[in-house]
Scaffold this motif. Structure first.
Motif, PDB file in Angstrom:
ATOM      1  N   ALA A 159      21.591  21.354 -39.151  1.00  8.63           N
ATOM      2  CA  ALA A 159      22.267  21.764 -37.912  1.00  8.63           C
ATOM      3  C   ALA A 159      21.434  22.807 -37.181  1.00  8.63           C
ATOM      4  N   PHE A 160      20.956  23.798 -37.916  1.00  6.44           N
ATOM      5  CA  PHE A 160      20.125  24.838 -37.321  1.00  6.44           C
ATOM      6  C   PHE A 160      18.867  24.241 -36.698  1.00  6.44           C
ATOM      7  N   ALA A 161      18.209  23.337 -37.434  1.00  3.92           N
ATOM      8  CA  ALA A 161      16.983  22.706 -36.924  1.00  3.92           C
ATOM      9  C   ALA A 161      17.274  21.858 -35.687  1.00  3.92           C
ATOM     10  N   SER A 162      18.388  21.135 -35.700  1.00  4.17           N
ATOM     11  CA  SER A 162      18.732  20.307 -34.538  1.00  4.17           C
ATOM     12  C   SER A 162      19.039  21.163 -33.316  1.00  4.17           C
TER      13      SER A 162
ATOM     14  N   PRO B 297      15.042  21.207 -20.637  1.00  3.44           N
ATOM     15  CA  PRO B 297      16.012  20.302 -20.030  1.00  3.44           C
ATOM     16  C   PRO B 297      15.600  18.831 -20.081  1.00  3.44           C
ATOM     17  N   ALA B 298      14.658  18.461 -20.958  1.00  3.07           N
ATOM     18  CA  ALA B 298      14.222  17.065 -21.043  1.00  3.07           C
ATOM     19  C   ALA B 298      15.373  16.179 -21.496  1.00  3.07           C
ATOM     20  N   LYS B 299      15.291  14.915 -21.119  1.00  5.96           N
ATOM     21  CA  LYS B 299      16.324  13.966 -21.538  1.00  5.96           C
ATOM     22  C   LYS B 299      16.334  13.878 -23.056  1.00  5.96           C
ATOM     23  N   GLY B 300      17.528  13.791 -23.606  1.00  8.58           N
ATOM     24  CA  GLY B 300      17.693  13.665 -25.050  1.00  8.58           C
ATOM     25  C   GLY B 300      18.068  14.957 -25.742  1.00  8.58           C
ATOM     26  N   TRP B 301      17.978  16.094 -25.057  1.00 10.73           N
ATOM     27  CA  TRP B 301      18.296  17.367 -25.696  1.00 10.73           C
ATOM     28  C   TRP B 301      19.774  17.414 -26.095  1.00 10.73           C
ATOM     29  N   GLY B 302      20.647  16.811 -25.294  1.00  5.02           N
ATOM     30  CA  GLY B 302      22.074  16.807 -25.605  1.00  5.02           C
ATOM     31  C   GLY B 302      22.387  16.027 -26.870  1.00  5.02           C
ATOM     32  N   TRP B 303      21.666  14.929 -27.072  1.00  4.09           N
ATOM     33  CA  TRP B 303      21.841  14.155 -28.300  1.00  4.09           C
ATOM     34  C   TRP B 303      21.451  14.973 -29.522  1.00  4.09           C
ATOM     35  N   MET B 304      20.373  15.729 -29.382  1.00  3.55           N
ATOM     36  CA  MET B 304      19.924  16.561 -30.505  1.00  3.55           C
ATOM     37  C   MET B 304      20.941  17.661 -30.787  1.00  3.55           C
ATOM     38  N   ALA B 305      21.527  18.250 -29.740  1.00  3.56           N
ATOM     39  CA  ALA B 305      22.557  19.277 -29.934  1.00  3.56           C
ATOM     40  C   ALA B 305      23.798  18.672 -30.579  1.00  3.56           C
ATOM     41  N   PHE B 306      24.171  17.462 -30.157  1.00  2.00           N
ATOM     42  CA  PHE B 306      25.324  16.778 -30.756  1.00  2.00           C
ATOM     43  C   PHE B 306      25.066  16.483 -32.230  1.00  2.00           C
TER      44      PHE B 306
END
Length: 182
Positions: free
Chosen positions: A109-112, A121-130
């Protein structure tokens, strides 16, 4: 745009196999969700064998460099005994493995979250946070249900973790693929 955490070359660093690895992790994750006890036992047995292989490697190293030092034989003996116990008692190994997985999920979780912040703000950052959020939630559930639910929980959570890792990589890989051919 926060230049401290964003690098335009970052999406290219994922590599061309990101989409394929994502799909592979999704398949393995789904198998673990459908057959959780099998994945739990497989993980426990794999851990036992890895410990035995590590014991063998350390024993060879110790025999080569300091065979007369009793203290240097402590680590290979500990690895051998631990691996043997896990192989002889895989259910108990699963209980221990569940605690290790909870620790892994906290680190995951910490690494993600760190990677999501780096990607923003690159695309895909939200998926990594999720992905980080799901790992943190699973770690909490592991710790709450331990040890009663470990036999099936290890398999389900490893499967879920792999599924979300795969979905994350697949989505990032798909976005890179679309961008490349757009």
């Amino acid at each position: 745009m926060n230049k401290l955490f964003y690098d335009e070359r970052y999406p290219r660093k994922f590599g061309r196999y990101t989409l394929l690895i994502g799909i592979l992790l999704i398949v393995i994750g789904l198998i673990g969700i459908v057959f959780p006890i099998m994945l739990s036992l497989a993980a426990s047995v794999l851990l036992g064998w890895l410990l035995l292989f590590a014991a063998t490697g350390w024993a060879i190293h110790t025999a080569s460099y300091s065979p007369r030092s009793v203290m240097n034989w402590f680590k290979p003996a500990l690895l051998l005994v631990t691996g043997g116990i896990v192989l002889l008692y895989p259910i108990s190994g699963i209980a221990v493995l569940s605690l290790l997985l909870a620790f892994y999920l906290i680190l995951d979780a910490f690494a993600s979250f760190t990677l999501a912040r780096t990607m923003h703000p690159a695309k895909g950052w939200g998926w990594m946070a999720f992905n980080g959020f799901t790992s943190a939630l699973m770690a909490l559930l592991f710790l709450i249900g331990w040890p009663a639910s470990t036999l099936w929980l290890v398999g389900i959570f490893v499967g879920i973790s792999l599924l979300f890792d795969g979905l994350t990589l697949m989505n990032i890989g798909w976005m890179l693929h679309k961008r490349k051919f757009a």
